[in-house]
Design an enzyme around this catalytic site. Structure first.
Site, PDB file in Angstrom:
ATOM      1  N   ALA A  72      58.357  83.288  77.970  1.00  0.00           N
ATOM      2  CA  ALA A  72      59.238  82.133  76.960  1.00  0.00           C
ATOM      3  C   ALA A  72      60.165  82.913  76.498  1.00  0.00           C
ATOM      4  CB  ALA A  72      58.343  81.641  75.973  1.00  0.00           C
ATOM      5  N   ALA A  73      60.610  84.116  76.843  1.00  0.00           N
ATOM      6  CA  ALA A  73      61.606  84.842  76.132  1.00  0.00           C
ATOM      7  C   ALA A  73      63.076  84.117  76.673  1.00  0.00           C
ATOM      8  CB  ALA A  73      61.668  86.409  76.407  1.00  0.00           C
ATOM      9  N   GLY A  74      63.153  84.061  78.003  1.00  0.00           N
ATOM     10  CA  GLY A  74      64.199  83.596  78.628  1.00  0.00           C
ATOM     11  C   GLY A  74      64.628  82.147  78.137  1.00  0.00           C
ATOM     12  N   ASP A  75      63.371  81.278  77.826  1.00  0.00           N
ATOM     13  CA  ASP A  75      63.407  79.864  77.476  1.00  0.00           C
ATOM     14  C   ASP A  75      64.019  79.608  76.001  1.00  0.00           C
ATOM     15  OD1 ASP A  75      62.356  79.021  79.659  1.00  0.00           O
ATOM     16  OD2 ASP A  75      60.160  79.241  78.635  1.00  0.00           O
TER      17      ASP A  75
END
Ligand code: RIB
Length: 309
Positions: free
Chosen positions: A255-258
């Site tokens: 979820a880092a990209g999210d």
């Protein structure tokens, strides 16, 4: 007036197991702790908009779930982050989406998604989303919902005056027609290579600059190449901006990209210049990788402001 930010995308219940190393084909390994954590690229982005936007913006989720207990948990997680979930509808034909995730000791992950209800959002449904898009500053998309729906919804969001942000994940080749409807395209390195039909390689800042220019030729107005722990690079046809990474101890990159995409939308909707928006997005993503899980790892606005201070 507060900015309206809409996310169209997936909601998944993540089944997460910590492992010493990611299993090779045919290998059985013993994992450690098991957790069920709310996730899904769309829902993660909506959750992050809710936590990071605070009173300055409102977050709205459009998606599909099944009639099951996961649906209730996922909607409750978003509502607790301040997200309007009135656009999340249940379908009888499929269960709620799930993701099976292994995370190793080096914070790397491997994810398999069973989309279930996420794939029950059809192009014919999109016209009904128009009122939700109306007046939005940004509408965020990813690729865990059907491509035809994403393409149609990008057009409708634009017609309603919103800026569109597409996270091309999971990686998939995309048509020029679809990419022409994108204001900000945010691939990571491997997604960028797949969009360009090239062999996937790790890229540095200079290659990222070339890749961003090549991707911009395919239609999006702005390209932001996410380089993970090497920062990110923005190209809008006139300005190239490189943002340094925030150095942290990563435990889980899920979820880092999210988180990055949501933070970028929040910062731009507040009128920040691109350089400041990238700094804010990098900081939010950096905090998220220091914690386990998808929505469990997404920081609040106060945490990001403190980190940057
Ligand atoms: O981007 C992370 C997400 O990818 C996880 O939450 C999982 O549900 C998959 O969709």
């Amino acid at each position: 007036m507060s900015a309206r930010i809409v996310v169209l995308g997936s909601l998944n219940m993540d089944f997460v197991v910590r492992v010493g190393h990611l299993p090779a084909p045919g290998e059985t390994i013993l994992g450690r702790d098991f957790q069920m954590i709310p996730g899904g690229k769309g829902a993660n982005q909506a959750c992050a908009v809710g936590r990071l936007g605070g009173k300055a913006s409102s977050a709205h989720m459009i998606g599909r779930v099944g009639y099951d207990v996961f649906a209730d948990h996922l909607k409750a997680s978003l509502a607790a982050a301040g997200v309007d979930v009135s656009g999340v509808h249940a379908t009888k034909s499929q269960p709620t989406g799930v993701a099976l995730i292994w995370v190793d000791d080096a914070a790397q992950n491997s994810i398999v998604v069973a989309p279930g209800a996420n794939h029950e959002m059809h192009p014919a449904d999109v016209e009904a989303f128009r009122p939700t898009f109306r007046g939005a500053s940004h509408v965020l998309f990813q690729l865990e919902t059907p491509l035809g729906t994403v393409e149609r919804a990008l057009k409708v969001a634009r017609e309603e005056g919103a800026a569109t942000i597409l996270d091309p994940a999971p990686a998939h080749p995309l048509s020029r027609e679809l990419l022409a409807q994108v204001d900000i395209l945010t691939p990571n390195e491997s997604e960028a290579c797949i969009l360009l039909g090239r062999k996937t390689v790790r890229v540095g800042r200079e290659e990222a600059a070339a890749i961003a220019r090549d991707l911009a030729q395919l239609g999006p107005r702005t390209v932001v190449v996410k380089l993970g722990d090497a920062g990110c690079l923005w190209w809008d046809g006139n300005n190239e901006i490189y943002a340094e990474p925030s150095r942290v101890n990563a435990v889980d990159t899920t979820a880092a990209g999210d988180t990055f995409n949501a933070a970028l939308a929040v910062a731009l909707s507040e009128g920040r210049e691109p350089a400041g928006a990238l700094r804010f997005a990098n900081a939010a993503a950096a905090i998220s990788v220091t914690r386990a899980g998808a929505q469990a790892s997404i920081p609040t606005r106060a945490e990001v402001d403190a980190f940057l201070a």
